[in-house]
Design an enzyme around this catalytic site. Structure first.
Site, mmCIF file in Angstrom:
data_model
loop_
_atom_site.group_PDB
_atom_site.id
_atom_site.type_symbol
_atom_site.label_atom_id
_atom_site.label_comp_id
_atom_site.label_asym_id
_atom_site.label_seq_id
_atom_site.Cartn_x
_atom_site.Cartn_y
_atom_site.Cartn_z
ATOM 1 N N ASP A 12 0.854 -1.190 0.000
ATOM 2 C CA ASP A 12 0.000 0.000 0.000
ATOM 3 C C ASP A 12 0.895 1.248 0.000
ATOM 4 O O ASP A 12 1.770 1.391 0.871
ATOM 5 C CB ASP A 12 -0.895 -0.042 1.258
ATOM 6 C CG ASP A 12 -1.960 1.055 1.254
ATOM 7 O OD1 ASP A 12 -1.784 2.052 0.538
ATOM 8 O OD2 ASP A 12 -2.946 0.915 1.988
ATOM 9 N N ASP A 107 -3.679 2.314 -5.393
ATOM 10 C CA ASP A 107 -2.368 2.297 -4.736
ATOM 11 C C ASP A 107 -2.191 1.112 -3.794
ATOM 12 O O ASP A 107 -1.394 1.169 -2.869
ATOM 13 C CB ASP A 107 -2.144 3.613 -3.966
ATOM 14 C CG ASP A 107 -2.937 3.663 -2.672
ATOM 15 O OD1 ASP A 107 -4.005 3.045 -2.605
ATOM 16 O OD2 ASP A 107 -2.460 4.313 -1.727
ATOM 17 N N GLU A 108 -2.953 0.041 -4.011
ATOM 18 C CA GLU A 108 -2.747 -1.117 -3.135
ATOM 19 C C GLU A 108 -3.031 -2.415 -3.866
ATOM 20 O O GLU A 108 -3.822 -2.446 -4.812
ATOM 21 C CB GLU A 108 -3.575 -1.018 -1.868
ATOM 22 C CG GLU A 108 -5.062 -0.947 -2.108
ATOM 23 C CD GLU A 108 -5.829 -0.959 -0.788
ATOM 24 O OE1 GLU A 108 -6.040 -2.032 -0.241
ATOM 25 O OE2 GLU A 108 -6.208 0.133 -0.335
#
Ligand code: DCP
Ligand code: CA
Length: 403
Positions: A12, A107-108
């Site tokens: 993350d 974003d993860e």
């Protein structure tokens, strides 16, 4: 998939939108920065730097309130195309480590690195090189959690923030979770939190002391989930979105080999496996990929795009053999693993009229063989091209560990 030895990672990026802005403008480093809009604008905070969070600002808060909390913060409108671009580069880096990759946001992502130790060494080392590449190539920091399940990996990455790495060993899940607040668990919202608090439960350890029937009586099916989560039990696998768009089979040899008839026979067998699945799914392919891992673990893939979409074993095999011949001609080295995959899949019914008659014959034959194998098992019929494997039959599967 409840294998205790799984190595699941949750990666993350830290304060994602703000970090991308800081890379563009290094003057923003170390400052309270808010992405979401001008301070006077309506709307909410999309992302706050950790320095801004120290003032109590968080994502989802109205910008006007954020401004009141920290008037000297730098407020930016941001740019979604920039974040989408950074996200694509981030996912591409992760994909270099394994195709077992499940992005769950810009974003993860989760990755499954089970069984990769012989290649990368300890999983934590792989995670560190992931972090290094993300920092070096995108300029932002990532936090990574490693654990035997998605649940544990996700919570570990939260605890690792910012720029950290937390690994939870198999068997340690319950100990790891026990001191944490129940709100850390994925399905615990404020309503469930209040309900559990009334039962005297504030930590995951206290939750683990409640019996399954009690939790079920109070919370229904969510009670069942909480009972398992409190023990770190989460059997969900990493679901690759690409899995549906490609089919592949590969096998690692017990001894490295350069025996061409044997390699070809193995390729034939794997092509039949891939072809059978392709037909079972009602699909055709327009792209065939050969994978080779050499004795030194160097791995190559070679692909060919076809004019027509096919699903006959023979067609997959023919392309695979051509790619194999060329690869071995370019590099004669002992082979450790061979695999074949198909992608660019379309529905079976399409393009049928474009196939030539020999291909139609192959497809008819495949359909007959598929039916027989469906009834009597895959090894009930062996094609001539897999004869070099006959010594391995009937224990071929155990011997060659086809996966
Ligand atoms: N985002 C958003 N609105 C929200 C929450 C998030 O637009 N209410 C966007 C901005 C974030 C990005 O999604 O940068 C990723 O969200 P995260 O929840 O992962 O939060 P951050 O990456 O900002 O911070 P961190 O992961 O370090 O806690
Ligand atoms: Ca994030």
């Amino acid at each position: 998939m409840c294998d205790k030895g799984r190595k699941i990672l949750h990666v993350d990026l830290d304060a994602f939108f703000v970090s991308v802005e800081q890379v563009r403008n290094p003057e923003l480093w170390g400052r309270p920065v808010v992405v979401g809009g001008e301070p006077g604008a309506r709307g909410v905070v999309a992302c706050a730097s950790y320095e801004a969070r120290a003032y109590g600002i968080y994502a989802g808060m109205p910008l006007t309130r954020a401004y009141r909390l920290c008037p000297h913060a730098i407020f930016l409108k941001g740019s979604f195309p920039r974040y989408r671009d950074a996200s694509a580069r981030f996912i591409a880096i992760l994909a270099d480590f394994t195709p077992q990759l499940e992005p769950t946001g810009l974003d993860e992502a989760y990755l499954d690195l089970t069984g990769f130790e012989p290649i990368y060494g300890p999983t934590s080392e792989a995670a560190l090189s992931m972090k290094q590449r993300i920092k070096g190539e995108i300029g932002v920091t990532a936090s990574i959690g490693i654990g035997p399940s998605k649940l544990v990996a996700k919570i570990a990455s939260d605890l690792a923030k910012p720029d950290g790495l937390v690994e939870v060993a198999p068997g340690e899940e319950r100990l790891f979770l026990a001191p944490l607040a129940i709100a850390r668990l994925p399905c615990v919202g404020s309503k469930t939190e209040q309900l559990l608090k009334r039962l005297g439960v504030t930590t995951v350890g206290e939750l683990a002391d409640l019996s399954a029937p009690l939790l079920r009586a109070r919370l229904g099916s969510m009670g069942d989930a909480l009972y398992r989560y409190a023990r770190g039990i989460d059997e969900r696998g990493v679901e690759t979105p690409l899995a549906a768009k490609s089919i592949s089979r590969e096998t690692t040899f017990i001894g490295d080999t350069l025996d061409y008839p044997f390699l070809k026979a193995t390729l034939r067998y794997l092509s039949e496996r891939v072809g059978a699945e392709l037909r079972r799914e009602g699909k055709r392919t327009r792209c065939i990929t050969l994978k080779l891992r050499y004795a030194d673990f160097d791995t190559i893939t070679r692909s060919r795009t076809l004019k027509w979409a096919i699903n006959a074993d023979q067609a997959i095999f023919d392309v695979g053999v051509a790619l194999l011949g060329r690869a071995l001609w370019q590099r004669r080295q002992l082979v450790r693993l061979i695999g074949i995959g198909v992608s660019s899949l379309i529905g079976e019914e399409r393009q049928l009229s474009l196939l030539d008659s020999s291909m139609e014959c192959w497809e008819r034959l495949d359909r007959v063989i598929d039916r027989l194998r469906h009834r009597y098992g895959f090894t009930a019929i062996q094609r001539g091209q897999t004869l070099p494997l006959k010594d391995a039959f009937p224990t071929f599967f155990e011997l060659y560990g086809c996966n």
